[in-house]
Design a protein around this motif. Sequence first.
Motif, mmCIF file in Angstrom:
data_model
loop_
_atom_site.group_PDB
_atom_site.id
_atom_site.type_symbol
_atom_site.label_atom_id
_atom_site.label_comp_id
_atom_site.label_asym_id
_atom_site.label_seq_id
_atom_site.Cartn_x
_atom_site.Cartn_y
_atom_site.Cartn_z
ATOM 1 N N PHE A 123 -55.326 -70.465 54.584
ATOM 2 C CA PHE A 123 -54.189 -70.025 53.796
ATOM 3 C C PHE A 123 -53.798 -68.578 54.058
ATOM 4 C CE2 PHE A 123 -55.502 -73.855 51.671
ATOM 5 C CZ PHE A 123 -54.280 -74.485 51.558
ATOM 6 N N SER A 124 -52.949 -68.425 55.063
ATOM 7 C CA SER A 124 -52.403 -67.123 55.410
ATOM 8 C C SER A 124 -50.892 -67.269 55.580
ATOM 9 C CB SER A 124 -53.022 -66.594 56.709
ATOM 10 O OG SER A 124 -52.783 -67.490 57.781
ATOM 11 N N GLU A 125 -50.176 -66.266 55.129
ATOM 12 C CA GLU A 125 -48.717 -66.312 55.192
ATOM 13 C C GLU A 125 -48.249 -66.463 56.628
ATOM 14 O OE1 GLU A 125 -44.987 -63.903 53.144
ATOM 15 O OE2 GLU A 125 -46.919 -62.906 53.461
ATOM 16 N N ASN A 126 -47.212 -67.295 56.828
ATOM 17 C CA ASN A 126 -46.559 -67.525 58.117
ATOM 18 C C ASN A 126 -47.370 -68.382 59.090
ATOM 19 O OD1 ASN A 126 -44.180 -66.087 57.479
ATOM 20 N ND2 ASN A 126 -45.238 -64.156 57.918
ATOM 21 N N LEU A 127 -48.497 -68.944 58.653
ATOM 22 C CA LEU A 127 -49.207 -69.910 59.493
ATOM 23 C C LEU A 127 -48.291 -71.089 59.769
ATOM 24 C CD1 LEU A 127 -52.022 -70.824 60.700
ATOM 25 C CD2 LEU A 127 -52.317 -72.063 58.551
ATOM 26 N N ASP A 128 -48.263 -71.580 61.015
ATOM 27 C CA ASP A 128 -47.425 -72.722 61.364
ATOM 28 C C ASP A 128 -47.969 -73.999 60.735
ATOM 29 O OD1 ASP A 128 -45.547 -71.380 62.840
ATOM 30 O OD2 ASP A 128 -46.471 -71.776 64.783
ATOM 31 N N ILE A 129 -47.134 -74.669 59.962
ATOM 32 C CA ILE A 129 -47.469 -75.939 59.332
ATOM 33 C C ILE A 129 -46.589 -77.024 59.948
ATOM 34 C CG2 ILE A 129 -47.446 -77.270 57.185
ATOM 35 C CD1 ILE A 129 -49.638 -75.204 57.203
ATOM 36 N N TYR A 130 -47.226 -78.095 60.417
ATOM 37 C CA TYR A 130 -46.518 -79.213 61.032
ATOM 38 C C TYR A 130 -46.326 -80.313 59.991
ATOM 39 C CZ TYR A 130 -47.794 -76.975 65.446
ATOM 40 O OH TYR A 130 -47.955 -76.072 66.475
ATOM 41 N N VAL A 131 -45.077 -80.727 59.794
ATOM 42 C CA VAL A 131 -44.774 -81.798 58.847
ATOM 43 C C VAL A 131 -44.073 -82.921 59.604
ATOM 44 C CG1 VAL A 131 -44.684 -80.364 56.785
ATOM 45 C CG2 VAL A 131 -42.634 -80.596 58.194
ATOM 46 N N SER A 132 -44.336 -84.171 59.200
ATOM 47 C CA SER A 132 -43.791 -85.305 59.944
ATOM 48 C C SER A 132 -43.506 -86.471 59.018
ATOM 49 C CB SER A 132 -44.765 -85.738 61.048
ATOM 50 O OG SER A 132 -46.049 -86.024 60.515
ATOM 51 N N GLY A 133 -42.538 -87.291 59.413
ATOM 52 C CA GLY A 133 -42.209 -88.459 58.609
ATOM 53 C C GLY A 133 -40.985 -89.194 59.114
ATOM 54 N N TRP A 134 -40.659 -90.272 58.417
ATOM 55 C CA TRP A 134 -39.493 -91.108 58.736
ATOM 56 C C TRP A 134 -38.401 -90.935 57.695
ATOM 57 C CZ3 TRP A 134 -44.529 -93.132 59.144
ATOM 58 C CH2 TRP A 134 -44.932 -93.526 60.426
ATOM 59 N N GLY A 135 -38.424 -89.852 56.947
ATOM 60 C CA GLY A 135 -37.501 -89.672 55.838
ATOM 61 C C GLY A 135 -36.104 -89.278 56.263
ATOM 62 N N LEU A 136 -35.286 -88.923 55.271
ATOM 63 C CA LEU A 136 -33.892 -88.576 55.531
ATOM 64 C C LEU A 136 -33.784 -87.326 56.392
ATOM 65 C CD1 LEU A 136 -32.192 -89.100 52.035
ATOM 66 C CD2 LEU A 136 -32.743 -90.792 53.797
ATOM 67 N N THR A 137 -32.785 -87.293 57.273
ATOM 68 C CA THR A 137 -32.524 -86.129 58.109
ATOM 69 C C THR A 137 -31.321 -85.337 57.615
ATOM 70 O OG1 THR A 137 -31.197 -87.483 59.616
ATOM 71 C CG2 THR A 137 -33.542 -87.200 60.149
ATOM 72 N N ASP A 138 -30.662 -85.852 56.571
ATOM 73 C CA ASP A 138 -29.553 -85.165 55.928
ATOM 74 C C ASP A 138 -29.767 -85.293 54.418
ATOM 75 O OD1 ASP A 138 -27.210 -84.360 54.706
ATOM 76 O OD2 ASP A 138 -25.891 -85.384 56.134
ATOM 77 N N PRO A 139 -29.979 -84.183 53.713
ATOM 78 C CA PRO A 139 -30.338 -84.261 52.292
ATOM 79 C C PRO A 139 -29.237 -84.841 51.412
ATOM 80 C CG PRO A 139 -29.843 -82.014 52.897
ATOM 81 C CD PRO A 139 -29.892 -82.783 54.172
ATOM 82 N N PHE A 140 -28.018 -84.930 51.928
ATOM 83 C CA PHE A 140 -26.912 -85.408 51.117
ATOM 84 C C PHE A 140 -26.429 -86.798 51.540
ATOM 85 C CE2 PHE A 140 -26.761 -80.758 51.181
ATOM 86 C CZ PHE A 140 -26.994 -80.522 49.836
ATOM 87 N N SER A 141 -27.228 -87.468 52.378
ATOM 88 C CA SER A 141 -26.849 -88.805 52.820
ATOM 89 C C SER A 141 -28.045 -89.739 52.747
ATOM 90 C CB SER A 141 -26.312 -88.776 54.261
ATOM 91 O OG SER A 141 -26.121 -90.098 54.746
ATOM 92 N N SER A 142 -27.965 -90.743 51.867
ATOM 93 C CA SER A 142 -29.060 -91.706 51.767
ATOM 94 C C SER A 142 -29.101 -92.636 52.970
ATOM 95 C CB SER A 142 -28.910 -92.536 50.486
ATOM 96 O OG SER A 142 -27.702 -93.278 50.510
ATOM 97 N N ASN A 143 -28.087 -92.558 53.863
ATOM 98 C CA ASN A 143 -28.039 -93.376 55.067
ATOM 99 C C ASN A 143 -28.477 -92.609 56.304
ATOM 100 O OD1 ASN A 143 -27.145 -95.490 53.576
ATOM 101 N ND2 ASN A 143 -25.020 -95.387 54.235
#
Length: 280
Positions: A161-181
């Motif tokens: 836990f150090s500031e600015n450490l690179d965190i990798y996040v992954s998933g199949w979720g939405l790529t546009d927060p305002f479009s459920s499609n």
Amino acid sequence: MRTKFTLFGALAAALLLCHVALAKPPEFELAAKRWMNKAEFKIVGGQDADPSMYRWQVALLNASVPNVFYAQYCSGMFITATAVLTAAHCVEGLSEKEISVLVGASTLDGTGKTIDIRKIVLHDGYNSSSKENDIAVILLAASTAIDPVTWLDTNHEDKLFSENLDIYVSGWGLTDPFSSNSKSKSLKDAVVPMQTNDTCNRSDAHNKRVLESMFCAGLHVGGEDTCLGDSGGPATYVADGKRMLAGIVSWGAVCGLPKKYGVYTRVSRFSDWLREAISR
């Protein structure tokens, strides 16, 4: 090279925070609605993940939906050959028969294998309002040969836990927060910097809602983030050339907004609970 995109989107801030009012996870119910409507999905930006880096990542499926692309609603990751770690809010209110786990697939195209669930172990201290203890273990009915991800133990927390450490996040979720499609068929990932809890809890960020059992990561200017459909997925970092699991995708405001960092369950705070849950 990083690309600016919203990885794991939300319909709106209200939808992301409405778990209290719903008996089942909104992501789970949205999967069924998409299947009923047979929506045409358009991927907006993003970068495809390297499948070799995420072999241990799985898709959680609404078992009532026959098409895996529409059925996927959350993620998880193998922590043993028979145990999948995910967020409590992904399985709260659901029975073992309502969910299946898709393994061995980075693209939601019918490849991979679905495995039935033997038992869901929800943290008994989970609070759906604050998202405290947003952690659960899914015990599978069959073993797999997939190597699990290594999760950060309590005794080694100071190495992360150090500031600015690179965190990798992954998933199949939405790529546009305002479009459920804008759901993604291929697994996508992003790299975001870790932020201190003091930064996360400022009044213009999450205003004291980020607890000690959580951490947050994201850009001050926004853009890269996780979103609806990515819940329960991994937040990893690299140590000595190896991926280590630091967190579980838990909650946020509208994805990708400035200073509205993604918030993750801090896995290292749950070492004892995890060992007990796995042994059931």
